[in-house]
Design a protein around this motif. Structure first.
Motif, PDB file in Angstrom:
ATOM      1  N   CYS A  61      16.350   4.397  12.646  1.00 59.08           N
ATOM      2  CA  CYS A  61      16.827   5.071  11.977  1.00 59.08           C
ATOM      3  C   CYS A  61      16.626   5.392  10.439  1.00 59.08           C
ATOM      4  CB  CYS A  61      18.154   5.476  11.794  1.00 59.08           C
ATOM      5  SG  CYS A  61      18.994   5.519  13.678  1.00 59.08           S
ATOM      6  N   THR A  62      15.948   6.348   9.806  1.00 58.14           N
ATOM      7  CA  THR A  62      15.650   6.213   8.568  1.00 58.14           C
ATOM      8  C   THR A  62      16.352   7.653   7.419  1.00 58.14           C
ATOM      9  OG1 THR A  62      14.059   7.541   9.056  1.00 58.14           O
ATOM     10  CG2 THR A  62      12.873   5.649   8.434  1.00 58.14           C
ATOM     11  N   ARG A  63      16.490   6.937   6.849  1.00 57.51           N
ATOM     12  CA  ARG A  63      17.245   7.559   5.683  1.00 57.51           C
ATOM     13  C   ARG A  63      16.903   9.406   4.947  1.00 57.51           C
ATOM     14  NH1 ARG A  63      20.963   4.896   1.603  1.00 57.51           N
ATOM     15  NH2 ARG A  63      21.025   6.954   0.867  1.00 57.51           N
ATOM     16  N   LYS A  64      17.795  10.041   5.664  1.00 57.87           N
ATOM     17  CA  LYS A  64      17.077  11.689   5.600  1.00 57.87           C
ATOM     18  C   LYS A  64      16.935  11.510   3.075  1.00 57.87           C
ATOM     19  CE  LYS A  64      19.591  14.220   8.445  1.00 57.87           C
ATOM     20  NZ  LYS A  64      18.863  14.515   9.847  1.00 57.87           N
ATOM     21  N   GLU A  65      16.233  12.559   3.430  1.00 56.98           N
ATOM     22  CA  GLU A  65      16.248  13.175   1.937  1.00 56.98           C
ATOM     23  C   GLU A  65      16.979  13.852   1.263  1.00 56.98           C
ATOM     24  OE1 GLU A  65      11.752  13.888   0.534  1.00 56.98           O
ATOM     25  OE2 GLU A  65      11.261  12.023   1.488  1.00 56.98           O
ATOM     26  N   ALA A  66      17.156  13.824   0.362  1.00 62.46           N
ATOM     27  CA  ALA A  66      18.212  14.490  -1.120  1.00 62.46           C
ATOM     28  C   ALA A  66      18.454  16.251   0.145  1.00 62.46           C
ATOM     29  CB  ALA A  66      18.769  13.657  -2.081  1.00 62.46           C
ATOM     30  N   GLY A  67      19.568  16.592   0.824  1.00 61.66           N
ATOM     31  CA  GLY A  67      19.074  17.747   0.542  1.00 61.66           C
ATOM     32  C   GLY A  67      18.637  18.299   2.008  1.00 61.66           C
ATOM     33  N   GLU A  72      21.156  15.775  14.967  1.00 57.54           N
ATOM     34  CA  GLU A  72      21.692  15.392  15.660  1.00 57.54           C
ATOM     35  C   GLU A  72      21.450  14.073  16.296  1.00 57.54           C
ATOM     36  OE1 GLU A  72      24.530  16.347  18.432  1.00 57.54           O
ATOM     37  OE2 GLU A  72      24.692  17.896  17.163  1.00 57.54           O
ATOM     38  N   GLY A  73      22.362  13.271  15.980  1.00 54.28           N
ATOM     39  CA  GLY A  73      22.034  11.914  16.104  1.00 54.28           C
ATOM     40  C   GLY A  73      22.694  11.307  17.397  1.00 54.28           C
ATOM     41  N   THR A  74      22.533  10.378  18.038  1.00 54.81           N
ATOM     42  CA  THR A  74      22.774   9.463  19.195  1.00 54.81           C
ATOM     43  C   THR A  74      23.288   7.804  18.301  1.00 54.81           C
ATOM     44  OG1 THR A  74      21.367  10.343  19.821  1.00 54.81           O
ATOM     45  CG2 THR A  74      22.968   9.442  21.456  1.00 54.81           C
ATOM     46  N   ASP A  77      24.261   8.367  12.292  1.00 56.94           N
ATOM     47  CA  ASP A  77      25.023   9.381  11.806  1.00 56.94           C
ATOM     48  C   ASP A  77      23.632  10.682  11.339  1.00 56.94           C
ATOM     49  OD1 ASP A  77      26.277  11.121  10.644  1.00 56.94           O
ATOM     50  OD2 ASP A  77      28.694   9.686  10.532  1.00 56.94           O
ATOM     51  N   GLY A  78      23.741  11.938  12.083  1.00 61.82           N
ATOM     52  CA  GLY A  78      22.992  12.494  11.613  1.00 61.82           C
ATOM     53  C   GLY A  78      22.683  13.062  10.810  1.00 61.82           C
ATOM     54  N   ARG A  79      23.563  13.340   9.076  1.00 60.84           N
ATOM     55  CA  ARG A  79      24.233  13.446   8.459  1.00 60.84           C
ATOM     56  C   ARG A  79      23.605  12.933   7.444  1.00 60.84           C
ATOM     57  NH1 ARG A  79      30.771  13.311   7.970  1.00 60.84           N
ATOM     58  NH2 ARG A  79      29.668  11.030   8.740  1.00 60.84           N
ATOM     59  N   ARG A  80      23.344  11.460   7.942  1.00 57.69           N
ATOM     60  CA  ARG A  80      22.186  10.866   7.244  1.00 57.69           C
ATOM     61  C   ARG A  80      21.005  10.656   7.222  1.00 57.69           C
ATOM     62  NH1 ARG A  80      23.911  10.441   1.622  1.00 57.69           N
ATOM     63  NH2 ARG A  80      26.278  11.051   2.132  1.00 57.69           N
ATOM     64  N   PHE A  81      20.698  10.131   8.355  1.00 58.25           N
ATOM     65  CA  PHE A  81      19.868   9.649   9.326  1.00 58.25           C
ATOM     66  C   PHE A  81      18.862  10.497  10.042  1.00 58.25           C
ATOM     67  CE2 PHE A  81      22.623   6.220   8.670  1.00 58.25           C
ATOM     68  CZ  PHE A  81      21.800   5.904   8.068  1.00 58.25           C
TER      69      PHE A  81
ATOM     70  N   ARG B 212      30.118   4.218   2.914  1.00 53.57           N
ATOM     71  CA  ARG B 212      29.548   3.528   2.724  1.00 53.57           C
ATOM     72  C   ARG B 212      28.508   3.176   4.033  1.00 53.57           C
ATOM     73  NH1 ARG B 212      33.190  -0.556   3.999  1.00 53.57           N
ATOM     74  NH2 ARG B 212      34.972   1.128   4.056  1.00 53.57           N
ATOM     75  N   ILE B 213      27.778   2.738   4.569  1.00 54.36           N
ATOM     76  CA  ILE B 213      26.717   2.813   5.435  1.00 54.36           C
ATOM     77  C   ILE B 213      26.318   0.968   5.939  1.00 54.36           C
ATOM     78  CG2 ILE B 213      24.655   3.612   6.881  1.00 54.36           C
ATOM     79  CD1 ILE B 213      24.279   5.616   4.363  1.00 54.36           C
ATOM     80  N   LYS B 214      26.815   1.218   7.123  1.00 54.25           N
ATOM     81  CA  LYS B 214      26.496   0.290   8.241  1.00 54.25           C
ATOM     82  C   LYS B 214      26.032   0.284   9.648  1.00 54.25           C
ATOM     83  CE  LYS B 214      29.335  -4.397   8.939  1.00 54.25           C
ATOM     84  NZ  LYS B 214      30.772  -4.519   8.439  1.00 54.25           N
TER      85      LYS B 214
END
Lengths: 296, 236
Positions: A61-67, A72-74, A77-81, B212-214
């Protein structure tokens, strides 16, 4: 010459003993050998040891670019990764990566969180991953064959504050050091940890970290981690919730008590003293015998 | 009898907390302790501070008290990074307070310890609630400095993330600020520091979300209200 030896024999003996004692109690470098059962640890990777971990099934899982739009994330969290499945992969760590490893036994998931202030935090099959990354290994007992090596500044467990998942369940340590004139290390001190202890090895000061080399396996709901530190004038810092940190190191008493040379030296010294004493008595008797009989 | 007790209490208060010239009147509630070991606080925001030139007469706290807090009870809090020192002081703001920075000496049994505190080592903040509550809007407080430097355009927010991997502040307009972890061996009272640009704050109060992300998961979001120091008062 004979008289000279006899005259100064005590001075010579005392000097010899003093030098030996100084050698025996002089602080020498020692290593820590630690064996723990834990649910997590932190590591800042250092050193030349190849830290390549073969993992058969994992999710990166890598952080998404801003915006960026949500996906979908299993596992993450798909909103952030952004999520990527990896198979038969080799995970490597650039030097200086701060790694947090947590094993969640209930879900049977191993979490690796990597962050490196200087750039790439991970290498996946040789490719550098920029920024922070979370690697999740489902069913790690099946996905990880055997031991995973590690080297760097290790922190075993964390203080059991709210939300902390990286805890020590049990563990023991030995302080090993080589006695004077000997190459093989002996145990100078040993002990056990209490559940919830946080352990790290520091130098003479608290801020000076000492490099550790070790490995871990996942076994029976816990991470089994062993490590040893390079020989140095180091101390083990044990932090415990509600108590001031304690520092454990081998003192000169530990050094002396476990030194077989000391026993040998005592025997030799005893022999020398007895020898000198006998020699003195013998020479006295000899010279009296030689004296011409006195006339009355 | 009751009156006598009340009178003597007031008299004692006068002795313990000598009235000092300034807009803040101590209410008599103060807790302070320095332990051998850490005590962990349960709140997310440990401190909000600024940087400034060192003051010649430490230990003093410089706090921002907005006009809206006139005649309210406020609580000044401080916690050291290693969690060993924790303190609370309660004050009542005078009725005709016009708002601005206040430099105040505190009743302390640990003045040697407090004198040495500079930078991010001691997290501190002010809330407009009594010290027994953990709520209230938050305003910045810093130790042993003059008013903020003219070129200081950021506030430092110290957070206790409960051992999260990453922490992000989300501003009302959706802007995100990544927080940086503090050095690994000292994460006790707080473990992340966020540099919050003053320009991003709305007047008078900004609601800020702490994300917070964990382990790849987003934790329940915490929100706090931050008082923005007014620029014209912040930079005299």
């Amino acid at each position: 010459m004979k008289r000279l030896i006899l005259k100064y024999r005590w001075v010579v003996l005392v000097g010899f003993v003093a030098i030996l004692l100084a050698l025996l109690i002089w602080p020498r470098a020692h290593s820590f050998v630690v064996n723990t059962r834990i649910s997590g640890f932190a590591l800042v990777t250092k050193g030349q040891l190849a830290q390549e971990w073969p993992i058969s099934e994992a999710v990166l899982c890598t952080r998404k670019e801003a915006g960026a739009s949500a996906s979908e994330g299993t596992y993450c969290d798909g909103r952030r990764f952004d999520e990527e499945s990896l198979t038969q992969t080799l995970v490597g760590f650039p030097s200086g990566t701060e790694l947090q490893v947590t094993y969640d036994a209930t879900q049977d998931l191993l979490f690796l969180f990597a962050r490196n202030a200087e750039g790439a935090s991970l290498r996946i099959d040789g490719d550098a991953i920029k920024g922070s990354a979370t690697l999740i290994v489902p069913k790690p007992t099946a996905s990880i064959a055997g031991a995973l090596p590690l080297s760097g500044w290790l922190t075993i467990g964390e203080l059991p504050v709210g939300g902390e998942a990286r805890l020590l369940s049990e563990g023991k340590f030995q302080i090993r050091g080589s006695p004077v004139f000997q190459a093989n290390a002996v145990t100078l001190k040993e002990g056990t940890f209490f559940p919830g202890d946080k352990i790290s090895v520091v130098g003479k000061s608290d801020k000076e970290r000492v490099e550790a080399i070790g490995h871990f396996v996942i076994d029976d709901r816990r991470i089994e981690l062993q490590f040893l530190t390079e020989p140095a004038h180091s101390q083990m810092k044990i932090e415990r919730l509600g108590a001031a940190p304690s520092y454990i190191s081998a003192s000169w008493i530990d050094q002396l008590r476990n030194d077989p040379v000391l026993v040998l030296v005592s025997i030799i010294l005893a022999l020398i003293t007895t020898g000198l004493d006998l020699y003195q008595r013998a020479s006295e008797t000899f010279s009296t015998k030689r004296k011409p009989p006195q006339k009355d | 009898m009751r009156i006598a007790t009340a009178l003597s209490t007031t008299f004692l208060m006068q002795l313990v907390f000598p009235a000092f010239a300034g807009p803040l009147v101590p209410t008599g509630v103060a807790h302070e302790n320095l332990r051998d070991a850490a005590e962990i606080s349960g709140r997310v925001v440990a401190g909000v501070g600024f940087t400034g030139p060192p003051i010649s007469t430490p230990p003093v706290a410089t706090l921002y008290v907005p006009e809206a807090w006139a005649s309210e009870v406020i609580c000044l809090e401080a916690v050291s990074q290693d969690g060993r020192y924790q303190a609370q002081w309660e004050y009542e703001v005078e009725d005709d307070w016009a708002g601005g920075y206040v430099t105040s000496s505190v009743e302390t049994g640990y003045s040697t310890f407090l004198k040495e505190q500079t930078g991010d080592g001691l997290a501190s903040l002010v809330r407009n609630e009594s010290c027994s509550s953990a709520r209230g809007a938050i305003s910045p407080a810093t130790w042993n400095v003059e008013k903020p430097m003219a070129n200081d355009q950021t506030l430092n927010v110290q957070l206790n993330s409960f051992r999260s991997d990453e922490v992000i502040l989300i501003l009302p307009d959706g802007d995100e600020i990544e927080c940086t972890p503090v050095e690994e061996s000292y994460r006790i009272a707080f473990d992340f520091i966020c540099a919050l640009p003053l320009a991003s704050l709305k007047s008078p109060v900004t609601a800020i979300e702490v994300l917070r992300i964990k382990s790849g998961r987003v934790q329940p979001v915490d929100t706090f209200d931050l008082i923005a120091p007014e620029p014209q008062q912040a930079r005299p």
